[in-house]
Design a protein around this motif. Sequence first.
Motif, short mmCIF file in Angstrom:
data_model
loop_
_atom_site.label_atom_id
_atom_site.label_comp_id
_atom_site.label_asym_id
_atom_site.label_seq_id
_atom_site.Cartn_x
_atom_site.Cartn_y
_atom_site.Cartn_z
N ALA A 1 -9.13 -4.37 -1.85
CA ALA A 1 -10.62 -3.84 -0.66
C ALA A 1 -11.46 -4.97 -0.33
CB ALA A 1 -11.60 -2.39 -0.68
N ASP B 1 -8.36 -10.09 7.01
CA ASP B 1 -8.03 -9.08 8.46
C ASP B 1 -7.99 -10.31 9.02
OD1 ASP B 1 -7.45 -6.57 9.26
OD2 ASP B 1 -9.52 -7.45 10.22
N ALA C 1 -2.68 -7.73 4.65
CA ALA C 1 -3.16 -8.26 4.09
C ALA C 1 -3.13 -7.73 2.61
CB ALA C 1 -4.44 -8.05 3.64
N VAL C 2 -2.28 -7.16 2.06
CA VAL C 2 -1.93 -6.79 0.41
C VAL C 2 -1.03 -8.23 0.01
CG1 VAL C 2 -1.30 -6.01 -1.64
CG2 VAL C 2 -2.94 -4.69 0.71
N ILE D 1 -8.54 -7.52 1.03
CA ILE D 1 -8.34 -6.73 2.69
C ILE D 1 -9.31 -7.44 4.02
CG2 ILE D 1 -7.71 -5.35 4.47
CD1 ILE D 1 -6.57 -3.59 1.88
N THR D 2 -10.04 -6.97 3.83
CA THR D 2 -11.18 -7.65 4.17
C THR D 2 -11.28 -8.83 4.51
OG1 THR D 2 -12.97 -5.74 3.82
CG2 THR D 2 -14.05 -7.60 5.25
N ARG E 1 -1.66 -4.02 9.37
CA ARG E 1 -2.51 -5.22 8.78
C ARG E 1 -2.45 -5.41 7.59
NH1 ARG E 1 -4.94 -5.02 13.06
NH2 ARG E 1 -6.44 -4.49 12.77
N ARG E 2 -3.40 -3.60 7.78
CA ARG E 2 -3.24 -3.76 5.89
C ARG E 2 -3.05 -4.07 5.18
NH1 ARG E 2 -7.19 -0.15 4.33
NH2 ARG E 2 -6.92 0.49 3.17
N ARG E 3 -1.42 -3.86 5.18
CA ARG E 3 -0.36 -4.15 4.20
C ARG E 3 0.59 -5.73 4.17
NH1 ARG E 3 4.76 -0.37 5.29
NH2 ARG E 3 5.47 -1.25 4.30
N LEU F 1 0.83 -1.10 0.27
CA LEU F 1 0.29 -0.17 0.16
C LEU F 1 0.86 0.94 -0.03
CD1 LEU F 1 -2.85 -0.52 2.65
CD2 LEU F 1 -3.04 -0.77 0.40
N PRO G 1 -2.89 -1.15 13.24
CA PRO G 1 -4.18 -1.99 12.03
C PRO G 1 -3.80 -0.98 10.60
CG PRO G 1 -4.82 0.13 13.36
CD PRO G 1 -3.13 -0.24 13.87
N ASP G 2 -2.37 -0.30 10.47
CA ASP G 2 -2.06 -0.03 9.04
C ASP G 2 -0.63 -0.96 8.67
OD1 ASP G 2 -3.19 2.27 9.08
OD2 ASP G 2 -2.30 3.14 10.32
#
Length: 581
Positions: free
Chosen positions: A146, A153, A168-169, A149-150, A164-166, A113, A161-162
């Motif tokens: 998106a 998660d 997920a990508v 990512i959901t 964690r999103r990365r 991201l 949290p940021d």
Amino acid sequence: MRKTFLQSVSLNLLLLLTSATVWGQLTPQQKIDDFRTMVSLYSKQYGPYEWKRDAIGFDLLNVTTWEERIQRSADDIEFYELMVKYVAAMRDSHAVYTMPSNFVATLGFRADLYEGVARIDELISVREPRVRIGDELVSVDGVTVAEWITRFDPFLNTANPDSRRRNAVQWITERLQSRYPRAHEVGMTASVVIRNAEGELVTLELPWIRSGTPHLANGPVVDPKRAEARTAAAAGLGEELPVLIDEPWMQPVTAFRWIRMPEREVVRGVGQRTPYFVLPAGFQRRLGLAGNDNLFSGVFESGGRRIGYLRIPQMAPVGQTPGLLTGADLDRTYALVDQEVAFFEANTDGLMIDVMRNPGGLVTYTEELLRRVIPGRFRTIGFEIRPTLSWVNQYTNSLTFARLFGAPAWQITQLEGIVRDLTSAYREQRGRTGPIAIGISTGLDIVGTTGAYTKPLIVLVDGFSGSGGDFFPAVIQDAGRGLIVGERTSGAGGNVVAFGAGFYSEGTTRVTQSLMNRRTDIVTPDLPAAPYVENIGVRPDRTLSIMTRENLQRNGAPFLEQATAILLEQIRSGARYVPQP
């Protein structure tokens, strides 16, 4: 019936892959037994229990719903999913459940991201002229970034949290079954949509490149009550055992493109010795050439000043022998650090210490590095420990040896205090002790080395500076030694130990046994005020992100320019660190 050689090889391969499916799954009782084993382990060992319950609303002892879901799980894969999700719900970067699988599938490129947009940052095997570094990943198999990512998660444990999103990508294009139980369900190819720099949507059909063996079920796990029936059933199996090919990956080996891919759970560059950004022209490298150099260092000029650069990729030295760390390795590393600090003190105007993407390591090593850049006395990180007999015995033994070998009176007094705290907390069934030093000292106050660096410094951090990578900037910030520059760190705030997590399912889990305790409460808008590193992380004094499209296209040069400007500002201000008495 006679078989050709190829038919025999294919049959043996498929028997290996499908044996668990043919011979059965774990029983509901075996699943419950293993889940309760893991819950008991966390109940006994997990230090941040109360913090997680109060700060993020997850009570690991509230297991009724989890047990009901495990009882209803249709197969072993669904059971493993629930085990992963239970531990991931703690949002603890240290705590993770791993199922016993070595299967990995990758699409041959990776993304991350950048300013909230998933962009390609590494092309491994993809060779398509219309696709370049910096292009946007739009979707895979019709599922948007998106949505992926959901979907991922609940399986990700990362505290920040940021970050964690990365993570997920990363999983969109690289699936590890050990962490994501349905990784094996990828097709032979994936339909990937990419938006290139010209705004064109490019659709590619990319093969999933596989490594390892998919794990479908735990296989024939016998308990005493079922042993006789299981033996009788096995005796009836003949040479012509039927083989069911009901998955696309269950094909002869010639249908695959098998290569060994590096397994990676997080973004690229984590633990990497070389910096994540390009260094300026004229940079003079000192350390980082030898294979066992654990540090990367050098100097460059900017604004008429000489800047020292020291990258610490992880908080553990590299041993002369792979997989083995000795006292001689530590001594060698400390000698190198002393050499560099002496050089920087004599030849630079300021120092940039880089712990970005540093995943941590040893407490003692982290404290020794801090002693070399903080003159005078400073407070280290304390650990609020979940008391167990192992901890009590460890410190009781240390106290006994200290008395036998004539340790200084102050050290014996401090050890006596630690033993009292541990023992009383254990007997009273308190959740944790007070903050205890578990590194190079038996107290929380540490004194810097003779010749410690005295000039201005900054510490570079990001969302993957974790554990020791959190510890180091936290102490620098608490001591007022220099500015923390970058992004909020990982928030992996405790020591961690790995355990088996169920005899039937053969999974493993890592348990955080303590909470790092800083000098004062940290006030943030998203979590309760507390002196902890866990979840909170270290918040930078100057926010600066390398995760921008410009930095991706220019190899991080803008980030380094801005960080250097901050250090030059500190140098020109004439401010000097005043050591504590």
